[in-house]
Design an enzyme around this catalytic site. Structure first.
Site, PDB file in Angstrom:
ATOM      1  N   LYS A 233       0.820  -1.216   0.000  1.00 45.16           N
ATOM      2  CA  LYS A 233       0.000   0.000   0.000  1.00 45.16           C
ATOM      3  C   LYS A 233       0.849   1.259   0.000  1.00 45.16           C
ATOM      4  O   LYS A 233       2.053   1.236   0.278  1.00 45.16           O
ATOM      5  CB  LYS A 233      -0.959  -0.025   1.193  1.00 45.16           C
ATOM      6  CG  LYS A 233      -2.093  -1.022   0.978  1.00 45.16           C
ATOM      7  CD  LYS A 233      -3.225  -0.860   1.963  1.00 45.16           C
ATOM      8  CE  LYS A 233      -4.407  -1.726   1.546  1.00 45.16           C
ATOM      9  NZ  LYS A 233      -5.519  -1.685   2.511  1.00 45.16           N
ATOM     10  N   ARG A 267      -3.894 -10.057   4.687  1.00 48.26           N
ATOM     11  CA  ARG A 267      -4.410 -10.041   3.312  1.00 48.26           C
ATOM     12  C   ARG A 267      -3.297  -9.483   2.417  1.00 48.26           C
ATOM     13  O   ARG A 267      -2.930  -8.313   2.528  1.00 48.26           O
ATOM     14  CB  ARG A 267      -5.668  -9.180   3.229  1.00 48.26           C
ATOM     15  CG  ARG A 267      -6.333  -9.153   1.862  1.00 48.26           C
ATOM     16  CD  ARG A 267      -7.614  -8.331   1.902  1.00 48.26           C
ATOM     17  NE  ARG A 267      -8.272  -8.330   0.605  1.00 48.26           N
ATOM     18  CZ  ARG A 267      -8.028  -7.468  -0.371  1.00 48.26           C
ATOM     19  NH1 ARG A 267      -7.116  -6.501  -0.194  1.00 48.26           N
ATOM     20  NH2 ARG A 267      -8.686  -7.532  -1.520  1.00 48.26           N
TER      21      ARG A 267
END
Length: 295
Positions: A233, A267
């Protein structure tokens, strides 16, 4: 409810159970043309099968199938187009011989309904915790599904304009989950079916993401299993001045940090590398317990 009282969930498209008292790696299976990490995109059945096969071979316990990109500013997708993509992913799973636990990444109850009708039980991974579809909580409750409730403000199109937290991001996320979990249970979702995701990158600045990472124990204290999505991210690659493609080492560093506070579902895009982090974290934490007992 204490997380120690949440035992084993037996779920999803195959006779396989997972114990949420342990850490697990969830593989991101994007069936979208516009996910932020280009290498994660799978746009046909063959590439979906290949991605799922690879994820399971590398040690994923759960595969998370998504047909609607939730990156900041993502384009709107119709229900029928999202279902076409999700259905393709579920078909790919069903073509495999081995059992695998399956999650669908959707905030639409209609997608959940169609998935269960055609393929059987799934985990529902909802970025809005039911806030974007008034029928979601009731649908999940009626079908008795495992439900991942994530913290987010607004929509993928507007969330990055909604990053002001008067009481600090950790306190507001914890307060939100206290209220939302109560509402979900009032809608009929059993407490042992709830998993919490603090929503890294969703309506949070880079600084707030790191504040939230430091405050994960406050969310764990609510007593539910947690899911953490940090893989590749922007909080990683923007902080380091690199690209998403170069951010695997940073992703693994934050995965390690996450696990030092306790078990979690991670995840991720990179299953094999993350599975090594999980295994080493387990060895490390076990050695600490052994040393403490020896004193």
């Amino acid at each position: 409810m204490s997380s120690s009282s949440i035992d084993v969930y037996a779920m999803i498209l195959a006779p396989k159970s997972i114990d949420l008292r342990d850490s697990h790696v969830m593989a991101i299976i994007n069936l979208t043309p516009d996910s932020f990490y280009a290498k994660s995109r799978n746009e046909d059945l063959e590439s979906a099968r290949s991605a799922i096969d690879r994820a399971v071979a590398e040690g994923a316990t759960i595969v998370d199938i998504g047909g609607y990109s939730s990156r900041p500013g993502a384009a709107e997708v119709s229900v029928d187009e999202e279902w076409r993509r999700v259905r393709m992913g579920l078909e790919a799973v069903c073509s495999m011989d081995e059992g695998v636990v399956v999650s669908i990444d959707t905030f639409r109850s209609e997608i959940v309904r169609r998935a269960v009708e055609e393929f059987g039980d799934v985990i529902v991974n909802d970025i809005s915790a039911g806030e974007l579809d008034a029928d979601m909580a009731a649908t999940v409750a009626r079908l008795d599904l495992c439900y991942i409730a994530m913290h987010m403000r607004g929509t993928p199109q507007t969330m990055q304009q909604m990053t002001k937290y008067e009481g600090g991001v950790v306190g507001e996320v914890v307060g939100y989950f206290r209220r939302r979990v109560e509402e979900l249970q009032e809608a009929g979702i059993a407490p042992e079916r709830i998993i919490l995701d603090p929503g890294f990158g969703f309506a949070k600045s880079t600084e707030q993401n790191f504040e939230l990472l430091r405050g994960l124990d406050n969310i764990r204290a609510l007593g539910y299993p947690i899911l953490v999505g940090l893989s590749r991210k922007s909080m990683i690659y923007r902080s380091l001045g690199i690209s998403a493609e170069e951010s695997l080492p940073g992703s693994l560093a934050l995965a390690w940090q996450t696990l030092q506070g306790g078990n979690a579902i991670l995840r991720v895009h990179d299953v094999g590398a993350t599975q090594q982090v999980v295994r080493l974290s387990n060895i490390y934490r076990t050695s600490i317990i052994a040393d403490d007992k020896a004193l």
